[in-house]
Design a protein around this motif. Structure first.
Motif, PDB file in Angstrom:
ATOM      1  N   PHE A   1      59.760  41.832  35.611  1.00 51.65           N
ATOM      2  CA  PHE A   1      58.358  41.649  35.989  1.00 51.65           C
ATOM      3  C   PHE A   1      58.202  40.392  36.828  1.00 51.65           C
ATOM      4  O   PHE A   1      58.819  39.367  36.550  1.00 51.65           O
ATOM      5  N   SER A   2      57.352  40.470  37.849  1.00 53.51           N
ATOM      6  CA  SER A   2      57.064  39.329  38.718  1.00 53.51           C
ATOM      7  C   SER A   2      55.573  39.314  39.025  1.00 53.51           C
ATOM      8  O   SER A   2      54.953  40.361  39.154  1.00 53.51           O
ATOM      9  N   VAL A   3      55.013  38.114  39.186  1.00 54.77           N
ATOM     10  CA  VAL A   3      53.640  37.961  39.654  1.00 54.77           C
ATOM     11  C   VAL A   3      53.723  37.558  41.119  1.00 54.77           C
ATOM     12  O   VAL A   3      54.401  36.597  41.470  1.00 54.77           O
ATOM     13  N   LEU A   4      53.060  38.329  41.977  1.00 51.83           N
ATOM     14  CA  LEU A   4      53.153  38.123  43.416  1.00 51.83           C
ATOM     15  C   LEU A   4      51.776  37.916  44.030  1.00 51.83           C
ATOM     16  O   LEU A   4      50.765  38.371  43.486  1.00 51.83           O
ATOM     17  N   ILE A   5      51.735  37.240  45.176  1.00 49.54           N
ATOM     18  CA  ILE A   5      50.513  37.131  45.977  1.00 49.54           C
ATOM     19  C   ILE A   5      50.657  38.115  47.124  1.00 49.54           C
ATOM     20  O   ILE A   5      51.631  38.071  47.878  1.00 49.54           O
ATOM     21  N   GLU A   6      49.697  39.021  47.236  1.00 53.94           N
ATOM     22  CA  GLU A   6      49.756  40.099  48.226  1.00 53.94           C
ATOM     23  C   GLU A   6      49.013  39.718  49.501  1.00 53.94           C
ATOM     24  O   GLU A   6      48.027  38.979  49.457  1.00 53.94           O
ATOM     25  N   GLN A   7      49.455  40.252  50.616  1.00 55.89           N
ATOM     26  CA  GLN A   7      48.763  40.055  51.879  1.00 55.89           C
ATOM     27  C   GLN A   7      47.487  40.903  51.931  1.00 55.89           C
ATOM     28  O   GLN A   7      46.452  40.447  52.372  1.00 55.89           O
ATOM     29  N   ASP A   8      47.573  42.147  51.458  1.00 56.41           N
ATOM     30  CA  ASP A   8      46.415  43.039  51.409  1.00 56.41           C
ATOM     31  C   ASP A   8      45.777  42.942  50.033  1.00 56.41           C
ATOM     32  O   ASP A   8      46.471  42.972  49.022  1.00 56.41           O
ATOM     33  N   THR A   9      44.454  42.853  49.979  1.00 57.48           N
ATOM     34  CA  THR A   9      43.771  42.777  48.693  1.00 57.48           C
ATOM     35  C   THR A   9      43.615  44.170  48.099  1.00 57.48           C
ATOM     36  O   THR A   9      43.813  45.176  48.781  1.00 57.48           O
ATOM     37  N   ALA A  10      43.240  44.205  46.839  1.00 52.68           N
ATOM     38  CA  ALA A  10      43.080  45.490  46.149  1.00 52.68           C
ATOM     39  C   ALA A  10      41.981  46.327  46.784  1.00 52.68           C
ATOM     40  O   ALA A  10      42.050  47.550  46.784  1.00 52.68           O
ATOM     41  N   ARG A  11      40.957  45.700  47.344  1.00 55.57           N
ATOM     42  CA  ARG A  11      39.865  46.476  47.941  1.00 55.57           C
ATOM     43  C   ARG A  11      40.316  47.203  49.197  1.00 55.57           C
ATOM     44  O   ARG A  11      39.674  48.144  49.643  1.00 55.57           O
ATOM     45  N   ASP A  12      41.438  46.802  49.796  1.00 49.02           N
ATOM     46  CA  ASP A  12      41.972  47.483  50.968  1.00 49.02           C
ATOM     47  C   ASP A  12      42.743  48.747  50.601  1.00 49.02           C
ATOM     48  O   ASP A  12      43.082  49.532  51.470  1.00 49.02           O
TER      49      ASP A  12
END
Length: 165
Positions: free
Chosen positions: A95-106
């Protein structure tokens, strides 16, 4: 096994995805706004000292279905299907916690709070305020121009003299 992700934001969007890559792994992604919990499940395990095939199944429909997913929190249940063993079963989910370029609303099929679309960003508010101030300045300048152009008041005469120099 359960995996969960929760946000302290009151207005947010969440997204969930379980992918079987047809290779050696399966993936779980729980995303809230631009943060995601990414889980990788390897399709092999050490069962009683031998490497054997392990399958993983998403069990969300059995344990609550869509009720597990909210705009500010999301969770998923994963069933680890292992063969019969007598001594031990060694599995290695990652398991990893990541910062995404695209948000969940996209993402398609994301779950968002209703208030999300009503909230203006700081940039939008600044644009409205600056645009309104410029509009009022232009209207004031036009009014003063037409007032001094045709007026015979002493103030208008002085302004015309100053403008003629």
């Amino acid at each position: 096994m359960t995996a969960a992700l929760q946000s302290t934001e009151k207005v947010a969007c969440s997204y969930k995805e379980f992918v079987d890559d047809q290779g050696n792994s399966q993936y779980l992604k729980l995303q809230i706004e631009d943060r995601s919990l990414f889980g990788r499940f390897i399709k092999f395990g050490m069962i009683d000292g031998r490497e054997q095939v392990v399958t993983n199944t998403q069990l969300d429909n059995i344990y609550g279905g869509k009720e597990l997913s909210k705009s500010t929190s999301d969770q998923s249940y994963i069933g680890l299907n292992i063969p019969y063993y007598t001594k031990y079963a060694l599995l290695d989910p990652d398991f990893s916690v990541l910062i995404e370029q695209d948000t969940a609303r996209d993402q398609v099929n994301s779950i968002c709070t209703n208030e999300f679309s009503k909230k203006l960003t700081n940039a939008q508010i600044a644009g409205i305020v600056i645009g309104g101030a410029v509009f009022l300045f232009i209207i004031g300048a036009v009014v003063i121009y037409f007032y001094t152009r045709n007026s015979t008041s002493p103030i208008a005469m002085k302004l015309r003299k100053m403008g003629g120099r």
